[in-house]
Design an enzyme around this catalytic site. Structure first.
Site, PDB file in Angstrom:
ATOM      1  N   HIS A  47      -6.501  -0.154  -5.902  1.00  0.00           N
ATOM      2  CA  HIS A  47      -6.281   1.181  -6.475  1.00  0.00           C
ATOM      3  C   HIS A  47      -5.563   1.158  -7.824  1.00  0.00           C
ATOM      4  CE1 HIS A  47      -7.542   4.116  -3.337  1.00  0.00           C
ATOM      5  NE2 HIS A  47      -7.550   2.998  -2.624  1.00  0.00           N
ATOM      6  N   ASP A  63      -1.705  -1.935  -4.423  1.00  0.00           N
ATOM      7  CA  ASP A  63      -1.807  -0.493  -4.225  1.00  0.00           C
ATOM      8  C   ASP A  63      -0.441   0.201  -4.260  1.00  0.00           C
ATOM      9  OD1 ASP A  63      -4.521  -0.738  -4.135  1.00  0.00           O
ATOM     10  OD2 ASP A  63      -4.775  -0.079  -2.060  1.00  0.00           O
ATOM     11  N   HIS A  65      -4.320  -9.114  -1.805  1.00  0.00           N
ATOM     12  CA  HIS A  65      -4.695  -7.745  -1.442  1.00  0.00           C
ATOM     13  C   HIS A  65      -6.168  -7.703  -1.038  1.00  0.00           C
ATOM     14  CE1 HIS A  65      -4.043  -3.339  -1.652  1.00  0.00           C
ATOM     15  NE2 HIS A  65      -5.312  -3.296  -1.998  1.00  0.00           N
ATOM     16  N   HIS A  67       0.661   3.616  -2.458  1.00  0.00           N
ATOM     17  CA  HIS A  67      -0.228   4.709  -2.903  1.00  0.00           C
ATOM     18  C   HIS A  67       0.535   5.887  -3.495  1.00  0.00           C
ATOM     19  CE1 HIS A  67      -4.160   3.171  -1.504  1.00  0.00           C
ATOM     20  NE2 HIS A  67      -3.431   2.502  -0.645  1.00  0.00           N
ATOM     21  N   HIS A  91      -3.854  -4.196   1.549  1.00  0.00           N
ATOM     22  CA  HIS A  91      -5.200  -3.630   1.611  1.00  0.00           C
ATOM     23  C   HIS A  91      -5.525  -3.049   2.988  1.00  0.00           C
ATOM     24  CE1 HIS A  91      -9.058  -2.555   0.124  1.00  0.00           C
ATOM     25  NE2 HIS A  91      -9.735  -3.382   0.882  1.00  0.00           N
ATOM     26  N   ASP A 135       0.800  -1.221   0.000  1.00  0.00           N
ATOM     27  CA  ASP A 135       0.000   0.000   0.000  1.00  0.00           C
ATOM     28  C   ASP A 135       0.844   1.287   0.000  1.00  0.00           C
ATOM     29  OD1 ASP A 135      -1.694  -2.291   1.344  1.00  0.00           O
ATOM     30  OD2 ASP A 135      -3.125  -0.838   0.520  1.00  0.00           O
ATOM     31  N   HIS A 173      -4.700  -1.021   6.000  1.00  0.00           N
ATOM     32  CA  HIS A 173      -3.705   0.031   6.148  1.00  0.00           C
ATOM     33  C   HIS A 173      -3.058   0.031   7.518  1.00  0.00           C
ATOM     34  CE1 HIS A 173      -4.474   2.688   2.409  1.00  0.00           C
ATOM     35  NE2 HIS A 173      -4.338   1.408   2.135  1.00  0.00           N
TER      36      HIS A 173
HETATM   37 MN   LIG Z   1      -4.568   0.543  -0.013  1.00  0.00          MN
END
Ligand SMILES: [Mn+2]
Length: 415
Positions: free
Chosen positions: A84, A48, A163, A11, A196, A9, A198
């Site tokens: 994402h 992500d 995820h 991002h 996934h 993650d 966080h």
């Molecule tokens: Mn995420």
């Protein structure tokens, strides 16, 4: 023997604020460099990697350059699609990185009698067998898990990269998330590299090896920043293994922890909230810190807009803050009651509304009903959120959206 790092993650490209975006990018560069310093054989990113399927290129180019450098130094990067990175149209920077050989997608499905059989990617240096499972928006991968199978070689070190939130592990989480039951995971892997969630989470369940969620590497939204301000650790894992896990370490990310100012506005008028906020701000050293101001509760009178966010922001900036984010999502007023949702994250509100209206649908088409109907509506909504890229012609954009819609409602079933 081998050693790998497990990052999740990331991002990349999240945040409009320059300071936060830089922290996010710096965190990723730090994690890659740290991994190389620790002499890892490979890196796993469990989804992500990007915040959007098509991010602003100038915001991610530095991260891609660093990944390329890492890969060229002999460290492979294994990944799966996160919720994402995925785009219903198939247009995603993720696919470009896979095609260019910078990242290696480890989701290798084979169809056999209605089952989705996962084939491993075998890491040449260590012999580790890495299996991957993709994710879709809002847990829609769940229907694929129902028919998932993976044959593992029990003499090797087996890693399952995924995820999705596992129900049994995330029970106490604050927010409702799309979840899958533990039983959907193929059993007997040595290490389950989860993404996934966080928040960092480690667990061990009967019949399964270690299930590990490193959590978000830095942050991707207000909630993540808030948790970090409250002391939740960010970082990633380094895992040493032979036939089993030998050693696991969590490497902490100390970049840019924000400061949280929490104000309970219950029973107060806007002026009182403003003076309480300035009193708290006066008592803090805000220099070079990112400030989160969370104002919640029900004002006894006045409008929520009378809590002057601009003024609070200017006040913090004057005291040397590197940025300010003021959240009044849970601020209401006794005089002006609006619609209330239990969980105010945009995607949860969307799902809640869609579920409500799908239930009311009186037509006969079975694909528009129940879970199927909800998933189709969500997919179409996601599709319609996509914006035209700067360089894309109107025709190309329209074709992209039309093709996406066809895939969602098409006869072969949408996926
Ligand atoms: Mn995420």
């Amino acid at each position: 023997m081998g050693i790998f790092s497990h990052i999740s993650d990331v991002h990349l490209g999240a945040f409009n604020d320059d300071y936060l975006r830089k922290n996010n990018l710096d965190s990723f560069i730090w994690a890659l460099e740290k991994s190389r310093e620790e002499n890892v054989d490979f890196i796993i990113i469990s989804g992500d990697l990007f915040n959007n399927p098509i991010p602003n290129i100038s915001q991610v180019i530095e991260a891609i350059t660093k990944m390329k450098e890492i890969v060229e130094s002999g460290i492979k990067i294994y990944t799966v699609y996160g919720s994402h990175d995925y785009s219903v149209t198939g247009s995603s920077i993720y696919n470009v990185l896979v095609a260019s050989g910078i990242i290696m997608d480890v989701h290798r499905p084979r169809n056999a009698e209605g089952k989705m059989i996962l084939e491993p990617v075998v890491d040449i240096k260590t012999g580790a067998r890495i299996y991957g499972m993709f994710a879709r928006k809002m847990g829609m991968e769940s229907s694929f898990y129902e028919r998932l199978a993976a044959d593992i070689d029990s003499d090797s070190f087996n890693i399952f990269v995924f995820h999705s939130a596992i129900r049994e592990i995330c029970e106490d989480l604050q927010f409702r998330m799309a979840e899958i039951p533990l039983s959907y995971l193929p059993p007997n892997f040595d290490y389950y590299a989860g993404g996934h969630l966080h928040r960092r989470m480690e667990s061990e369940m009967e019949g399964y090896g270690k299930i590990v969620y490193p959590g978000v590497l830095y942050a991707s939204n207000f909630f993540d920043l808030e948790e970090m301000a409250l002391g939740v650790e960010r970082g990633f894992y380094i895992v040493e293994f032979s036939e089993n896990i030998e050693k696991m370490r969590f490497i902490r990310n100390d970049i840019g922890r924000p400061v949280l100012i929490d104000i309970d506005a219950n029973g107060k008028v806007p002026d009182e909230v403003m003076s309480e906020a300035s009193r708290i701000i006066d008592g803090l050293d805000l220099r070079d810190r990112y400030i989160l101001i969370k104002i919640h509760g029900e004002l006894s009178s006045g409008k929520t807009s009378q809590v002057d966010r601009k003024k609070l922001k200017e006040y913090c900036m004057k005291k040397g803050a590197s940025g300010v984010n003021i959240n009044i999502n849970n601020l209401t007023s006794r005089e002006y009651r609006g619609m209330l949702f239990k969980d105010r994250r945009a995607e949860n509100i969307e799902r809640e509304l869609i579920e409500k209206y799908v239930k009311q649908y009186g037509g006969r088409d079975p694909s528009l009903k129940g879970e199927k109907g909800v998933n189709m509506a969500i997919s179409l909504l996601e599709l319609l959120k996509i914006q035209r890229n700067e360089e894309e012609s109107r025709e190309d954009f329209e074709r992209r959206i039309r093709d996406g819609a066809r895939r969602i409602i098409g006869e072969d079933g949408w996926q």
